[in-house]
Design an enzyme around this catalytic site. Structure first.
Site, PDB file in Angstrom:
ATOM      1  N   GLY B 125       0.929  -1.174   0.004  1.00  0.00           N
ATOM      2  CA  GLY B 125      -0.003  -0.104  -0.048  1.00  0.00           C
ATOM      3  C   GLY B 125       0.754   1.329  -0.121  1.00  0.00           C
ATOM      4  O   GLY B 125       2.002   1.181  -0.116  1.00  0.00           O
ATOM      5  N   ASP B 248       2.592  -9.868  12.697  1.00  0.00           N
ATOM      6  CA  ASP B 248       3.600  -9.156  11.641  1.00  0.00           C
ATOM      7  C   ASP B 248       4.356  -8.118  12.519  1.00  0.00           C
ATOM      8  O   ASP B 248       4.526  -6.888  12.033  1.00  0.00           O
ATOM      9  CB  ASP B 248       3.004  -8.650  10.349  1.00  0.00           C
ATOM     10  CG  ASP B 248       3.965  -8.435   9.525  1.00  0.00           C
ATOM     11  OD1 ASP B 248       5.179  -8.834   9.570  1.00  0.00           O
ATOM     12  OD2 ASP B 248       3.817  -7.616   8.593  1.00  0.00           O
TER      13      ASP B 248
END
Lengths: 320, 481
Positions: B125, B248
């Site tokens: 992104g 993550d």
């Protein structure tokens, strides 16, 4: 706290739904009930856990407080919410499966909404055959609506269900000294029925109140003896709220019976469609237009528009 | 006291009178509204009005004015409303917990924000610094990637929707806050316009830890490492308390503001889990360098310990100023893990044999001196307590890793030097605030739908070559059955 609370409808939203929508109240209620039933039926055929299907019910109810029910075909909205909540849970559904299931449920072969006849309808596979073109169109509508729905809810897809709370409360109440399975089932039945209620109980009350009301009703049904004190206050529900919810939950059955008798042509001959509702409104001499908000949008962007949009995007990207 | 129920009661109810008096003004306002409504919609159906009023009543939580409305709501068919018990003045007896509830409505447009500069553009992104026009507030705009190609017709990305949901539910000083979600302009105009982009409006934080570590000339002081690690632990403890796995954690996903506050960001891999953890969790999570051995060995059920492993890797990175375990691929990563932490034995990790990729793992049967952990040697400057914590976080056996709460209680945080006060934290020039950031060379988090790497028939018996010279070991190979 997020796990046991929900966002609730505002007064303004409920007011607009009930008074400003071109759709008469009784038709709105019928559409709501039928569509929620359709979602439940599809959830069963897709083997989704009730948690996902119930969330789809709640998301749909919330969405219809933002966009008019007439803005889209009811079954499409149902399919899109189910697609969305299944994806967000741990049981994603293939769009193909959803389209197949809905095509079947909407076909004359489906026993859903076929009240007058007691015999199951003849099974005619050709009635629910989904051609490739029809599949693509349906799939497109689901994806478009999915985006529309999450946009309308400002991307808040969180739904807290009262079911786990109700079980916890039952444990705290020692299952009302009844057989566990019996009383739990009754409680869950009330909670699931409340999902279908056009009174939008899940949008106006927090899960703890719904859970307590279901337990109250179930206790009455199974003849359990409840404490003599205001036990509901232990679960942060006051008597007013409890009473209202109990009445709301228990009244749905009677309401549905009445519907079946009264609204001929809408419930009882397959799923309610936008076309059917519009015909009914014309019959009553009501305008179908919905304040400029009811006309269906074009289903697809035509090719040229899509091309232009892509070009615009490219240009924008380069400029960035 | 088998009196009638309250909603079927009459106005004489004494307690109600008191309430009406108390809330007289509220009531007046309500009545005015009612009158207005009546004028507007004289022919409105009775049922419609009832429901509006009911909902209104609920919404505003007004106790006043109830009986008359409740009366109308009593349905025609016969069933007893609930029978009151001895306690009949609901609400007067105890304080009931009221739940704060928001509402919903369409998302706003991104046109409410002015873009200032790009912060980064990566595989997952695009992020920009922007200013809200109305308030002048500076925020970070993160665009969700929407893959609408004909081959990928799955609608909105569930990772993005989950990220939004989780961030909306979170409120903690060590977790980046989500202000709202906005869409491209025009999405609201007509139903035919598609929603083309979705932007998360996030709190703007000046730095990410990764760039700071890369650019600083001197490593963090021991007290600074403690402050950062403790904040990370607090954020992760909050997540785990709320049944969220981040999946993550890495230095580039940890942001640091100019007040020394660390904030966990990027919840694209995060999800809600239960206890027991749901089955069929994807193994393809966590950026390779921060991925725990059980994930590399193909565990399908895993839990909070995968985040704790990542914290261990981050701890090591804060000390060493470079990532601790920079594997080139899954096999290499596992090799490096075993080199650092030792080879799993039946004592150090009793259940590892049951993991899918471990069935054929042959480990050398050397003494623990040859195959044990070398963390102590790798960080000679770390105190004994610090080493113990790092060793614990980097336990091969996930069950032996401390939980985030346990970690926060570790002696390491009590011993001198004490964690540095956040306000005393050094400041750094903000790249995000001014200029385009250098491209990161960290591998990215695994993409959804990718196939989990099978370790294959790679022979990596040479890992302990150096040690084998000193002491004989069988070496080990991994082959797929």
């Amino acid at each position: 706290m997020a796990h046991i609370t929900n966002t609730l409808a505002t007064v303004d939203q409920l007011y607009r739904r009930n008074t400003l929508d071109a759709l008469p109240q009784d038709l709105q209620d019928t559409i709501f009930y039928a569509t929620q039933c359709l979602t439940q039926a599809a959830g069963i055929l897709l083997r989704l856990p009730q948690s996902a299907t119930a969330q789809a019910n709640v998301v749909l109810a919330r969405y219809w407080l933002v966009d008019s029910a007439l803005a889209n075909e009811f079954s499409d909205v149902s399919a899109a919410t189910l697609f969305l909540t299944a994806k967000l849970g741990s049981h994603p559904c293939q769009p193909r499966d959803i389209c197949n299931v809905y095509t079947y449920l909407l076909s004359p072969s489906s026993p859903l909404f076929q009240f007058p006849s007691t015999d199951p309808p003849p099974n005619d596979p050709s009635a629910y055959y989904l051609s490739e073109g029809a599949y693509t169109a349906f799939h497109n509508r689901i994806l478009r609506l999915e985006a529309r729905i999450v946009y309308s809810l400002s991307f808040d897809t969180h739904v807290a269900l009262p079911h786990p709370l109700a079980i916890t409360y039952l444990q705290a109440l020692d299952f009302l000294s009844q057989p566990k399975a019996k009383v739990s089932q009754r409680v869950v039945e009330y909670l699931n029925t409340a999902l279908l209620s056009p009174q939008l109980l899940y949008l106006t009350h927090q899960p703890n109140a719904l859970a307590v009301a279901a337990i109250y009703s179930a206790a009455r049904d199974v003849g359990a003896k409840m404490p003599d004190c205001a036990w509901w206050e232990v679960f942060d529900v006051d008597r007013e709220e409890l009473g209202f919810l109990v009445v709301g939950m228990r009244s749905l059955e009677g309401w549905v019976r009445k519907q079946r008798d009264e609204v001929e042509g809408l419930l009882g001959q397959g799923m309610v469609t936008r076309k059917g509702v519009e015909a009914e409104m014309r019959k009553r001499g009501l305008g179908v237009g919905n304040g400029g908000n009811g006309a269906p949008g074009p289903e697809e962007e035509d090719e040229e528009a899509a091309m232009m949009r892509k070009l615009d995007e490219r240009v924008a990207m380069v400029e960035d | 006291m088998a009196s009638k129920s309250r909603w079927a009661d009459t106005e004489e109810d004494a307690a109600l009178e008191a309430k009406i008096k108390r809330e007289k003004e509220e009531k007046k306002r309500l009545k005015a509204e009612k009158a207005r409504k009546a004028a507007e919609k004289a022919q409105a159906e009775e049922a419609a009005r009832q429901r509006t009023l009911q909902a209104q009543q609920h919404e505003e939580d007004l106790d006043a004015d109830r009986p008359s409305k409740r009366r109308k709501l009593t349905p025609e068919h016969d069933h007893d409303p609930l029978k009151p018990t001895s306690q009949s003045q609901g609400g007067d007896s105890g304080k009931l917990l009221r739940f704060e509830a928001g509402s919903w409505g369409p998302a706003r447009s991104v046109e409410n924000y002015d873009k200032l500069n790009d912060i980064e553009e990566g595989a997952y992104g695009w992020v920009a610094r922007a200013k809200e026009i109305q308030t002048g507030k500076v925020v970070a705009l993160k665009r969700l990637k929407l893959d609408d190609s004909p081959s990928n017709r799955v609608g909105l990305p569930e990772t993005g929707l989950r990220e939004i949901q989780i961030l909306k539910d979170c409120s903690h000083r060590n977790i980046v806050s989500l202000h709202e979600v906005v869409v491209n302009d025009g999405a609201s105009d007509s139903r035919s316009r598609k929603i083309e982009s979705i932007f998360l409006v996030l709190e703007f934080v000046e730095h990410d830890l990764k760039s700071i570590l890369e650019d600083m000339s001197e490593p963090f002081l021991a007290s600074e490492v403690k402050t950062l690690l403790r904040q990370l632990g607090e954020g992760v403890a909050y997540l785990h308390d709320n049944w969220i796995l981040h999946r993550d954690l890495k230095t580039s996903n940890l942001l640091l503001n100019n007040r020394g506050q660390l904030k966990i960001a990027d919840f694209g891999m995060a999800r809600y889990v239960g206890d027991p953890a749901p089955p069929k969790l994807t193994q393809l999570v966590v950026t390779l360098w921060y991925r725990s051995p059980e994930l590399l060995l193909g565990a399908k059920t895993y839990g909070n310990a995968v985040d704790m492993w990542s914290i261990g890797c981050i701890f090591g990175e804060l000390l060493a100023r470079e990532p601790l375990l920079q594997g080139k691929n899954e096999v290499d990563e596992l090799t490096q893990i075993f080199e650092l932490c030792g080879i799993p034995t039946d004592e150090s990790w009793p259940s590892f044999r049951r993991l899918p990729n471990a069935r054929s793992l042959r480990v050398p049967k050397g003494s623990s001196a040859a195959t044990g952990s070398v963390i102590r040697a790798r960080f000679p400057l770390l105190t004994a307590a610090g080493t113990a914590l790092l060793n614990g976080l980097l336990s091969l056996d996930p069950d032996k890793r401390p939980s985030a709460r346990e970690m926060l209680r570790h002696e390491y945080f009590v011993q001198d030097p004490k964690p540095k006060h956040e306000a005393m934290f050094p400041t750094f020039p903000s790249k995000a605030g001014q200029e385009r950031r250098r491209r990161r060379e960290t591998p990215n988090a695994p993409g959804r739908g990718q196939k989990a790497a099978e370790l294959g028939s790679v022979d990596f018996s040479g890992i302990f070559a150096g040690r084998e010279r000193e002491e004989k070991g069988g070496g080990f190979t991994l082959r797929m059955l």
